[in-house]
Design an enzyme around this catalytic site. Sequence first.
Site, mmCIF file in Angstrom:
data_model
loop_
_atom_site.group_PDB
_atom_site.id
_atom_site.type_symbol
_atom_site.label_atom_id
_atom_site.label_comp_id
_atom_site.label_asym_id
_atom_site.label_seq_id
_atom_site.Cartn_x
_atom_site.Cartn_y
_atom_site.Cartn_z
ATOM 1 N N LYS A 39 0.860 -1.186 0.000
ATOM 2 C CA LYS A 39 0.000 0.000 0.000
ATOM 3 C C LYS A 39 0.892 1.231 0.000
ATOM 4 O O LYS A 39 1.723 1.416 0.894
ATOM 5 C CB LYS A 39 -0.900 -0.013 1.238
ATOM 6 C CG LYS A 39 -1.734 1.249 1.362
ATOM 7 C CD LYS A 39 -2.751 1.140 2.478
ATOM 8 C CE LYS A 39 -3.517 2.436 2.611
ATOM 9 N NZ LYS A 39 -4.540 2.360 3.658
ATOM 10 N N LYS A 62 -2.229 -1.369 -3.884
ATOM 11 C CA LYS A 62 -3.091 -0.194 -3.813
ATOM 12 C C LYS A 62 -2.267 1.070 -3.899
ATOM 13 O O LYS A 62 -1.255 1.153 -3.210
ATOM 14 C CB LYS A 62 -3.825 -0.264 -2.468
ATOM 15 C CG LYS A 62 -4.712 0.875 -2.153
ATOM 16 C CD LYS A 62 -5.301 0.663 -0.785
ATOM 17 C CE LYS A 62 -6.127 1.885 -0.448
ATOM 18 N NZ LYS A 62 -6.527 1.905 0.923
HETATM 19 C C1 PBG Z 1 -6.896 3.710 5.689
HETATM 20 C C2 PBG Z 1 -7.390 3.449 4.330
HETATM 21 C C3 PBG Z 1 -7.306 4.359 3.283
HETATM 22 C C4 PBG Z 1 -7.910 3.777 2.189
HETATM 23 C C5 PBG Z 1 -8.357 2.518 2.584
HETATM 24 N N1 PBG Z 1 -8.010 2.329 3.913
HETATM 25 C C6 PBG Z 1 -6.782 5.735 3.258
HETATM 26 C C7 PBG Z 1 -5.437 5.986 3.778
HETATM 27 O O1 PBG Z 1 -4.592 5.114 3.896
HETATM 28 O O2 PBG Z 1 -5.216 7.151 4.098
HETATM 29 C C8 PBG Z 1 -8.032 4.440 0.869
HETATM 30 C C9 PBG Z 1 -9.094 3.973 -0.027
HETATM 31 C C10 PBG Z 1 -9.411 4.889 -1.129
HETATM 32 O O3 PBG Z 1 -8.793 5.950 -1.343
HETATM 33 O O4 PBG Z 1 -10.344 4.546 -1.859
HETATM 34 N N2 PBG Z 1 -6.526 2.651 6.462
#
Ligand code: PBG
Length: 328
Positions: free
Chosen positions: A196, A249
């Site tokens: 991520k 992601k």
């Molecule tokens: C946070 C989380 C995020 C997303 C999913 N879980 C945002 C972040 O890490 O700040 C993002 C999902 C999206 O942008 O659609 N644990």
Amino acid sequence: MNLAKRNRILRASPAIRAMVAENALQPSDLIAPLFVVEGKGIREEIASMPGYFRNSVDLILKEVRELHGLGIPAVLLFVKVPEKLKDNRGKEAVNPGGLMQRTVRAIKEALPEMVVMTDVALDPYSLHGHDGIVEDQQILNDETVEVLVEMSLTHAIAGADFVAPSDMMDGRIGAIRAALEQHHHHGTGIMSYAAKYASCFYGPFRDALDSAPGFGDKKTYQMDYSNSREALLEVSQDIDEGADIIMIKPALPYLDVISKVRQKFQVPISAYQVSGEYSMIKAAGQKGWMDESRAILESLTCIKRAGADLIATYFAKAAAHLIRDGKS
Ligand code: PBG
């Protein structure tokens, strides 16, 4: 001309193109992320995600039935936590009667076939909007993992099929797997957000949950977008620690990462077409600069072509409709 090979023969008609297509997007490839809020009869549009809503549990059940009817097998749940329940230790995150836990139970009761996946991270519960416990502006790793483990157990008890840790703390997959085993939740899976990235494409999501970091950024735990070898390391570690499905992601700007991971590992790969990817396509569609439907199908099919088995996308419902109507 006298050509030995004419490549256009295989592109001559929709029927021939369909016969030789290497990848075809299916509703069963899709995971629908859902935003849940407290209350009844509530359906709030998210300003930076036009056409996407936060729903109260009663309306979530309607949504889930509709998704199921379209052949979408799974939902990924996120909750919006009232400000007064936020703290620095995720107390509400581990509440067995919390909104997440209640939503899981309600869905599994109403529609047991729907695969329910739950977000595991502290940011929606955090006064600081960070994915972990904060001390002196640092995000504590091991203390956070303890809470994530407890949180995962409450999700498993509520009936989640998969917990999906999105926090990027070190060692959390192994710790969660060990706790699930120890508490006899042998059937609960882990979909790990293994690679991520710290990404500006999450902006609209943070509006949706009111979870933007109050200070700094997430670069000390989420990955640097300059790197892809590091993603292989993260994935390999999470598989060793017990992840069943790994996630990459965001999706579209990271197709190379999906492809590299696909070549190296045998586990199912999911990719998350995140909020910013959704909003870009939506905005361009609304302005008439791009055909939204075609952008949806093309982007999702390309993510699949790169090697994703599953795609979490806010376009899940729209894509399922387009597939059903035979659009391409
Ligand atoms: C946070 C989380 C995020 C997303 C999913 N879980 C945002 C972040 O890490 O700040 C993002 C999902 C999206 O942008 O659609 N644990």
